[in-house]
Design a protein around this motif. Sequence first.
Motif, PDB file in Angstrom:
ATOM      1  N   LEU A  37       0.831  -1.203   0.000  1.00  0.00           N
ATOM      2  CA  LEU A  37       0.000   0.000   0.000  1.00  0.00           C
ATOM      3  C   LEU A  37       0.867   1.254   0.000  1.00  0.00           C
ATOM      4  O   LEU A  37       0.607   2.201  -0.755  1.00  0.00           O
ATOM      5  N   ALA A  38       1.904   1.277   0.832  1.00  0.00           N
ATOM      6  CA  ALA A  38       2.789   2.434   0.885  1.00  0.00           C
ATOM      7  C   ALA A  38       3.472   2.671  -0.456  1.00  0.00           C
ATOM      8  O   ALA A  38       3.602   3.812  -0.910  1.00  0.00           O
ATOM      9  N   ALA A  39       3.897   1.574  -1.112  1.00  0.00           N
ATOM     10  CA  ALA A  39       4.548   1.698  -2.420  1.00  0.00           C
ATOM     11  C   ALA A  39       3.573   2.237  -3.467  1.00  0.00           C
ATOM     12  O   ALA A  39       3.943   3.068  -4.307  1.00  0.00           O
ATOM     13  N   LEU A  40       2.327   1.788  -3.424  1.00  0.00           N
ATOM     14  CA  LEU A  40       1.313   2.256  -4.385  1.00  0.00           C
ATOM     15  C   LEU A  40       1.012   3.737  -4.194  1.00  0.00           C
ATOM     16  O   LEU A  40       0.910   4.496  -5.157  1.00  0.00           O
ATOM     17  N   LYS A  41       0.850   4.143  -2.946  1.00  0.00           N
ATOM     18  CA  LYS A  41       0.526   5.545  -2.685  1.00  0.00           C
ATOM     19  C   LYS A  41       1.653   6.464  -3.134  1.00  0.00           C
ATOM     20  O   LYS A  41       1.410   7.589  -3.564  1.00  0.00           O
ATOM     21  N   ASP A  42       2.873   5.978  -3.047  1.00  0.00           N
ATOM     22  CA  ASP A  42       4.011   6.776  -3.474  1.00  0.00           C
ATOM     23  C   ASP A  42       4.114   6.859  -4.989  1.00  0.00           C
ATOM     24  O   ASP A  42       4.496   7.894  -5.541  1.00  0.00           O
ATOM     25  N   ALA A  43       3.733   5.770  -5.675  1.00  0.00           N
ATOM     26  CA  ALA A  43       3.904   5.705  -7.133  1.00  0.00           C
ATOM     27  C   ALA A  43       2.702   6.229  -7.908  1.00  0.00           C
ATOM     28  O   ALA A  43       2.857   6.730  -9.021  1.00  0.00           O
ATOM     29  N   TYR A  44       1.499   6.105  -7.331  1.00  0.00           N
ATOM     30  CA  TYR A  44       0.281   6.456  -8.064  1.00  0.00           C
ATOM     31  C   TYR A  44      -0.572   7.404  -7.225  1.00  0.00           C
ATOM     32  O   TYR A  44      -1.465   6.998  -6.499  1.00  0.00           O
ATOM     33  N   ARG A  45      -0.294   8.687  -7.344  1.00  0.00           N
ATOM     34  CA  ARG A  45      -0.963   9.675  -6.506  1.00  0.00           C
ATOM     35  C   ARG A  45      -2.330  10.084  -7.040  1.00  0.00           C
ATOM     36  O   ARG A  45      -3.108  10.728  -6.314  1.00  0.00           O
ATOM     37  N   GLU A  46      -2.660   9.746  -8.288  1.00  0.00           N
ATOM     38  CA  GLU A  46      -3.941  10.155  -8.870  1.00  0.00           C
ATOM     39  C   GLU A  46      -4.950   9.015  -8.916  1.00  0.00           C
ATOM     40  O   GLU A  46      -6.069   9.191  -9.381  1.00  0.00           O
ATOM     41  N   HIS A  47      -4.582   7.843  -8.430  1.00  0.00           N
ATOM     42  CA  HIS A  47      -5.475   6.693  -8.473  1.00  0.00           C
ATOM     43  C   HIS A  47      -6.123   6.439  -7.111  1.00  0.00           C
ATOM     44  O   HIS A  47      -5.603   6.833  -6.072  1.00  0.00           O
ATOM     45  N   GLN A  48      -7.270   5.763  -7.155  1.00  0.00           N
ATOM     46  CA  GLN A  48      -7.852   5.227  -5.938  1.00  0.00           C
ATOM     47  C   GLN A  48      -7.023   4.012  -5.518  1.00  0.00           C
ATOM     48  O   GLN A  48      -6.785   3.120  -6.326  1.00  0.00           O
ATOM     49  N   VAL A  49      -6.599   3.992  -4.268  1.00  0.00           N
ATOM     50  CA  VAL A  49      -5.777   2.896  -3.763  1.00  0.00           C
ATOM     51  C   VAL A  49      -6.458   2.297  -2.542  1.00  0.00           C
ATOM     52  O   VAL A  49      -6.897   3.021  -1.645  1.00  0.00           O
ATOM     53  N   ARG A  50      -6.544   0.972  -2.512  1.00  0.00           N
ATOM     54  CA  ARG A  50      -7.169   0.256  -1.402  1.00  0.00           C
ATOM     55  C   ARG A  50      -6.216  -0.819  -0.894  1.00  0.00           C
ATOM     56  O   ARG A  50      -5.317  -1.262  -1.607  1.00  0.00           O
ATOM     57  N   VAL A  51      -6.422  -1.260   0.349  1.00  0.00           N
ATOM     58  CA  VAL A  51      -5.614  -2.331   0.924  1.00  0.00           C
ATOM     59  C   VAL A  51      -6.533  -3.427   1.444  1.00  0.00           C
ATOM     60  O   VAL A  51      -7.635  -3.139   1.929  1.00  0.00           O
ATOM     61  N   CYS A  52      -6.096  -4.661   1.340  1.00  0.00           N
ATOM     62  CA  CYS A  52      -6.889  -5.802   1.806  1.00  0.00           C
ATOM     63  C   CYS A  52      -6.861  -5.864   3.337  1.00  0.00           C
ATOM     64  O   CYS A  52      -5.849  -5.563   3.965  1.00  0.00           O
TER      65      CYS A  52
END
Length: 228
Positions: free
Chosen positions: A198-213
């Motif tokens: 999740l931390a890696a996604l938030k850092d790489a994709y700031r314009e997307h909706q990001v969710r964690v399981c």
Amino acid sequence: MGAGARSVLLLHTQDDKYDQVLASAGTHVQSIQVLVTRTLDLDLDMSHFGGVIVTSKHAVGFLSQLDLCAKMVAVVGPSTVQHVPPTAGDILTANCAADLCDIILKCEPRSWLYLCGNKSLDTIPKRLRGAGLHLECRQVYCAEKDPALDSQLTQLLNNKTFDAVVFFSPTGVEYTAGVFSDRLSTSTVLVALGKSTLAALKDAYREHQVRVCSEPTPQGVLLALHTC
């Protein structure tokens, strides 16, 4: 993910359990292998350790090579714990490395062996050594980017769009960023299997909706997809 979102890409080594659970819920699933692994030799005297730590299915297979003699085994993930051999003693489980460290620190063994890969994070060594425990890290496998990943992913995205993409590790985020940078729609929901991803996604994709399981299981992925 709304009721009409039915197409999902899984970025992992194919695991039928994930595909089956999502498919049974009416989701169209496609998987791409991100990593290839090669195993390394393991020859250890277990008498120096009170317990063993494993955080992946790649590493847990090496437990059968060790003389566990009822030693404690600490494991990340319910799918990984299923492969712990019966010669193990008490089994500690958690859904992420940070939570596993909290559990280990409450236990008696002060000397641990950590079976890890070349891409394993330093969460466990920093936390346990910082608390005064003896920890030996032994690399037992090497995970590398699948040579066919870029071409396969590019071809797939040229012909299909996905409502959601599920990432299983920070390495998966890193290795697919080059292809996704100009081919991934901002409407695509990105789902992380765990907190480090999740931390890696938030850092790489700031314009997307990001969710964690809520947990690193097929059911956890399914719940995350339906709550997007």
